[in-house]
Design a protein around this motif. Structure first.
Motif, PDB file in Angstrom:
ATOM      1  N   UNK A 482       0.839  -1.205   0.000  1.00  0.00           N
ATOM      2  CA  UNK A 482       0.000   0.000   0.000  1.00  0.00           C
ATOM      3  C   UNK A 482       0.873   1.254   0.000  1.00  0.00           C
ATOM      4  N   UNK A 483       0.252   2.391  -0.274  1.00  0.00           N
ATOM      5  CA  UNK A 483       1.006   3.607  -0.565  1.00  0.00           C
ATOM      6  C   UNK A 483       1.751   4.171   0.636  1.00  0.00           C
ATOM      7  N   UNK A 484       1.191   4.045   1.828  1.00  0.00           N
ATOM      8  CA  UNK A 484       1.886   4.567   2.989  1.00  0.00           C
ATOM      9  C   UNK A 484       3.231   3.871   3.180  1.00  0.00           C
ATOM     10  N   UNK A 485       3.250   2.566   2.972  1.00  0.00           N
ATOM     11  CA  UNK A 485       4.518   1.839   3.060  1.00  0.00           C
ATOM     12  C   UNK A 485       5.446   2.215   1.918  1.00  0.00           C
ATOM     13  N   UNK A 486       4.871   2.490   0.748  1.00  0.00           N
ATOM     14  CA  UNK A 486       5.703   2.929  -0.374  1.00  0.00           C
ATOM     15  C   UNK A 486       6.411   4.228  -0.035  1.00  0.00           C
ATOM     16  N   UNK A 487       5.700   5.138   0.611  1.00  0.00           N
ATOM     17  CA  UNK A 487       6.334   6.391   1.037  1.00  0.00           C
ATOM     18  C   UNK A 487       7.456   6.109   2.032  1.00  0.00           C
ATOM     19  N   UNK A 488       7.239   5.116   2.887  1.00  0.00           N
ATOM     20  CA  UNK A 488       8.242   4.753   3.890  1.00  0.00           C
ATOM     21  C   UNK A 488       9.537   4.288   3.227  1.00  0.00           C
ATOM     22  N   UNK A 489       9.446   3.618   2.088  1.00  0.00           N
ATOM     23  CA  UNK A 489      10.642   3.183   1.373  1.00  0.00           C
ATOM     24  C   UNK A 489      11.510   4.378   0.988  1.00  0.00           C
ATOM     25  N   UNK A 490      10.886   5.471   0.609  1.00  0.00           N
ATOM     26  CA  UNK A 490      11.637   6.657   0.182  1.00  0.00           C
ATOM     27  C   UNK A 490      12.102   7.490   1.371  1.00  0.00           C
ATOM     28  N   UNK A 491      11.278   7.562   2.415  1.00  0.00           N
ATOM     29  CA  UNK A 491      11.589   8.468   3.521  1.00  0.00           C
ATOM     30  C   UNK A 491      12.490   7.833   4.572  1.00  0.00           C
ATOM     31  N   UNK A 492      12.465   6.509   4.691  1.00  0.00           N
ATOM     32  CA  UNK A 492      13.211   5.834   5.753  1.00  0.00           C
ATOM     33  C   UNK A 492      14.238   4.846   5.224  1.00  0.00           C
ATOM     34  N   UNK A 493      13.859   4.073   4.188  1.00  0.00           N
ATOM     35  CA  UNK A 493      14.777   3.057   3.673  1.00  0.00           C
ATOM     36  C   UNK A 493      15.825   3.633   2.726  1.00  0.00           C
ATOM     37  N   UNK A 494      15.592   4.828   2.223  1.00  0.00           N
ATOM     38  CA  UNK A 494      16.607   5.468   1.383  1.00  0.00           C
ATOM     39  C   UNK A 494      16.362   5.381  -0.106  1.00  0.00           C
ATOM     40  N   UNK A 495      15.159   4.950  -0.521  1.00  0.00           N
ATOM     41  CA  UNK A 495      14.849   4.968  -1.957  1.00  0.00           C
ATOM     42  C   UNK A 495      14.971   6.391  -2.488  1.00  0.00           C
ATOM     43  N   UNK A 496      15.431   6.518  -3.741  1.00  0.00           N
ATOM     44  CA  UNK A 496      15.746   7.819  -4.318  1.00  0.00           C
ATOM     45  C   UNK A 496      14.704   8.209  -5.377  1.00  0.00           C
ATOM     46  N   UNK A 497      14.178   9.410  -5.261  1.00  0.00           N
ATOM     47  CA  UNK A 497      13.177   9.912  -6.188  1.00  0.00           C
ATOM     48  C   UNK A 497      13.737   9.948  -7.610  1.00  0.00           C
ATOM     49  N   UNK A 498      12.893   9.524  -8.541  1.00  0.00           N
ATOM     50  CA  UNK A 498      13.229   9.484  -9.972  1.00  0.00           C
ATOM     51  C   UNK A 498      14.336   8.474 -10.294  1.00  0.00           C
ATOM     52  N   UNK A 499      14.647   7.603  -9.329  1.00  0.00           N
ATOM     53  CA  UNK A 499      15.643   6.568  -9.603  1.00  0.00           C
ATOM     54  C   UNK A 499      15.119   5.183  -9.216  1.00  0.00           C
ATOM     55  N   UNK A 500      14.617   5.062  -7.989  1.00  0.00           N
ATOM     56  CA  UNK A 500      14.075   3.793  -7.522  1.00  0.00           C
ATOM     57  C   UNK A 500      12.561   3.777  -7.725  1.00  0.00           C
ATOM     58  N   UNK A 501      11.984   2.581  -7.728  1.00  0.00           N
ATOM     59  CA  UNK A 501      10.577   2.421  -8.087  1.00  0.00           C
ATOM     60  C   UNK A 501       9.867   1.562  -7.050  1.00  0.00           C
ATOM     61  N   UNK A 502       8.712   2.053  -6.571  1.00  0.00           N
ATOM     62  CA  UNK A 502       7.791   1.236  -5.792  1.00  0.00           C
ATOM     63  C   UNK A 502       6.575   0.934  -6.658  1.00  0.00           C
ATOM     64  N   UNK A 503       6.273  -0.329  -6.799  1.00  0.00           N
ATOM     65  CA  UNK A 503       5.065  -0.733  -7.525  1.00  0.00           C
ATOM     66  C   UNK A 503       4.076  -1.227  -6.482  1.00  0.00           C
ATOM     67  N   UNK A 504       2.973  -0.500  -6.338  1.00  0.00           N
ATOM     68  CA  UNK A 504       2.071  -0.693  -5.213  1.00  0.00           C
ATOM     69  C   UNK A 504       0.842  -1.504  -5.609  1.00  0.00           C
TER      70      UNK A 504
END
Length: 674
Positions: A482-504
């Motif tokens: 779900x989307x809240x966890x997807x946001x967590x990947x970018x804000x906490x796990x270190x996923x990078x905007x416009x580089x890494x991808x979450x498919x929800x």
């Protein structure tokens, strides 16, 4: 149609204008008619016990119908019994008992659309594929009329209500008598079930034109109801299929456990069995459904069992699947070689990206002189194979990585938490993405699947992700529930905007208010305003039925969400070396393997729906571009979204009519603006 005269018999006779009327308890209605032309005369009508809005109930055997004084007791469009699983033990209600027909009780003509809280609201979920048939079974009747006189025939209706329903009226509508010869051909969406006893509703009797673009596959379905068994020869020049409905035992069990009434046996449209060109096919008494697949270049004069096809090939060339703003992706959960040669057809149907895993494309690792060495030969061979089918040329999604982790554990003697494991893991990330850069395409690597609700691997996901993102040229991706966890990947796990991808799964922000909260599994809650316009990939469980979900996911929903990656999950589950045409319970569309004797490939309703959905977005993409040139992007998008409607993410089934109407409206825009 012959003129008919309607009467209500009460204290005095009243002549009614038209074919719709209501009967109170113990009242009768009569009309006279002349025999229609044709060998077989059929009486059509609809009936319901009219409840006050918005209520509905199971119904009862309340209606007597007589032809020239003789009772009509065997409708040709119904099974013998209906099952009410609200009652324990299950009670079977005969369609006709003691000369009285079973009539559904409802406040309108929509079947089982009770509002939230009503006991019958969930019946749609049990019979998702069967919208037309539910209506046919519960509301509409079709009787074959034998031994008619040339003139002066009479039909008598009489209502006999039980005490608990005596205050209501029975409404009778759309009374018609029509004549036919040996068979009736009628239109129906290939995504709907058609029972063997099925008879068409009046609106289905006219076969519509098959409208298609120059570079589009045509796929038309129609049903033939035979009054007696017949034979016909399969024409050449097109691929013809027979649609085989499947009885789903799991759904029968669900009916018992969930206390949902059903119509006897839930059937779903599933397998399309190929018919060999020139072969002779026997049509039994009752309904058989056919599908015809062809390309626009093949649209000569064809007919099946005497029914000619109507073609309209428009002067439209749709964008190719590889040119779409969305990469249509498929995940096949199976190993082994492609002995069935399915990949060319995946590309032909519009799939542009195929998820690849280290199970099908292993990357063996070893340590030489204290350095990790990776063998990419099988990985490269797999990618080369896909490139040969014009797939995975822009982007490759690789993973999940469990086989690689096991290899590193074997080399280091440690699990993911060990320091030596982590050192070798970082070496692998560097080797993998240096090799990816040499390939010249965008490659993303997944560690674990749906880790956000798997406690066992969640800690490892955080740990290994934090290592992987320190490698500058790495590109990560993950399926996230779900989307809240997807946001967590970018804000906490270190996923990078416009580089890494979450498919929800699912993608659900466009129909919600900004202040709505999306709760995450093991992750903080988020407002929709914080999530909107951040995620553009979705994975969807591809189902054998209802096929409308497949079409919607790959078409309209991709367009509504501006999705860049649509991934169909678990298209095939099992051993790809073994043909499997056994219908599934619900999830996982088994890929249509080849017919053993002829070599002609089976198809399936779920598979054709995916292809139709990808065609939908080809139309939508073209309409957006043409309309933007004339009206500007803002105005164009507003018009397109008005046609597409509101995004839907609930389990309630979509109607094929909605999707067909979207296609018609989008086609109109293209023709008016090209």
């Amino acid at each position: 149609m012959k003129k008919i005269l309607f009467l209500i018999i009460s204290a005095s006779a009243i002549v009614l204008a038209g074919a719709d009327f209501s009967l109170s308890n113990n009242k009768s209605g009569k009309f006279k008619f002349d025999a229609p032309s044709g060998k077989n005369a059929v009486l059509f009508f609809r009936a319901r016990i009219k409840l006050p809005a918005p209520y509905e109930a199971w119904g009862a055997n309340v209606l007597q119908v007589k032809l020239n004084g003789k009772a009509l007791t065997s409708p040709i469009n119904k099974d013998k019994n209906l099952v009410d699983s609200e009652v324990r033990p299950q009670i079977s209600y005969p369609v006709c008992a003691n000369g009285k027909l079973f009539v559904k009780a409802d406040s309108d003509w929509e079947v089982f659309n009770a509002p939230n809280g009503e006991i019958y609201r969930n019946t749609w979920l049990l019979n998702q594929a069967n919208k037309t048939e539910l209506s046919n079974v519960f509301y509409s009747f079709a009787f074959k009329l034998d031994k008619l006189k040339k003139t002066g025939n009479t039909i008598d209706f009489k209502v006999i209500l039980p005490k608990e329903l005596a205050r209501y009226k029975v409404e009778i509508s759309d009374v018609q008598i029509r004549g036919f010869n040996e068979q009736i051909t009628f239109a129906r969406s290939f995504m709907q079930a058609v029972y063997p006893w099925s008879f068409p509703a009046l609106k289905e009797l006219d076969i519509p034109e098959v409208v298609m673009a120059k570079n589009e596959h045509g796929f038309a379905t129609f049903s033939i109801y035979c009054f007696a068994p017949q034979k016909f020869k399969v024409p050449s020049g097109v691929q013809c299929y027979r649609l085989d409905n499947s009885n789903i035992p799991a759904k029968l069990k669900e009916a018992e456990t969930r206390h949902i009434p059903n119509i006897g046996k839930p059937y779903v449209p599933e397998l399309l069995t190929p018919l060999l060109s020139g072969s002779e096919v026997e049509l039994p008494a009752g309904t058989t459904t056919f599908a015809v697949r062809f390309k626009s270049a093949e649209t000569g004069k064809h007919s099946i069992a005497g029914q000619p096809f109507k073609f309209n090939v428009m002067d439209i060339t749709l964008p190719e699947a590889t040119e779409l703003p969305v990469q249509n992706t498929m995940y096949i959960m199976a190993g082994g070689t492609d002995t069935q040669n399915i990949h060319p057809e995946f590309r032909e149907y519009g799939i542009s990206t195929m998820l690849t895993s280290p199970w099908a494309a292993p990357i063996p690792l070893k340590i030489v002189d204290d350095k990790l060495v990776a063998d990419f030969r099988k990985f490269d061979a797999r990618l080369k194979m896909f490139h040969g089918y014009d797939m995975n040329k822009k982007v490759l999604f690789f993973g999940t990585s469990e086989p690689i982790f096991r290899n590193i554990t074997k080399l280091t003697g440690q699990e993911e938490e060990g320091k030596e494991f982590q050192r070798r893991f970082k070496e692998f990330i560097e080797l993998f993405f240096n090799h990816a850069d040499e390939l010249g395409i965008t490659v993303h690597l997944s560690l674990y699947d749906e880790a956000n609700f798997q406690k066992k691997v969640w800690g490892r996901t955080k740990l290994l992700t934090s290592i992987a993102v320190t490698v500058p040229n790495s590109r990560m991706w993950s399926t996230v529930t779900e989307l809240s966890s997807a946001a967590h990947y970018f804000e906490t796990l270190g996923y990078r905007k416009n580089r890494d991808v979450c498919i929800t799964h699912p993608f659900q922000v466009y129909d919600k208010a900004d202040n709505d909260i999306i709760k995450g599994v093991l992750c903080p809650d988020k407002k929709i305003s914080e999530l909107r316009n951040r995620f553009f990939g979705e994975y969807e469980g591809i189902t054998s039925y209802p096929a409308t979900n497949n079409r919607y996911a790959y078409g309209v929903r991709s367009a509504l969400g501006n999705i860049k990656y649509m991934m169909g999950f678990a298209f095939w589950w099992g051993n790809m070396r073994k043909p499997n045409i056994t219908p599934t319970k619900r999830y996982y569309v088994s890929y249509p393997f080849r017919e053993a004797k002829t070599g002609v490939r089976y198809s399936s309703v779920g598979w054709e729906a995916i292809r139709t959905g990808i065609d939908d977005i080809r139309y939508i993409t073209m309409a957006r571009e043409l309309l933007s040139k004339k009206a500007g992007k803002v105005s164009a998008e507003k018009q397109i979204r008005t046609i597409l409607g509101t995004p839907r993410y609930s389990a309630a089934p979509l109607s094929p009519e909605y999707l067909d109407n979207v296609r018609k409206a989008i086609t109109k825009i293209i023709l008016e603006n090209k």
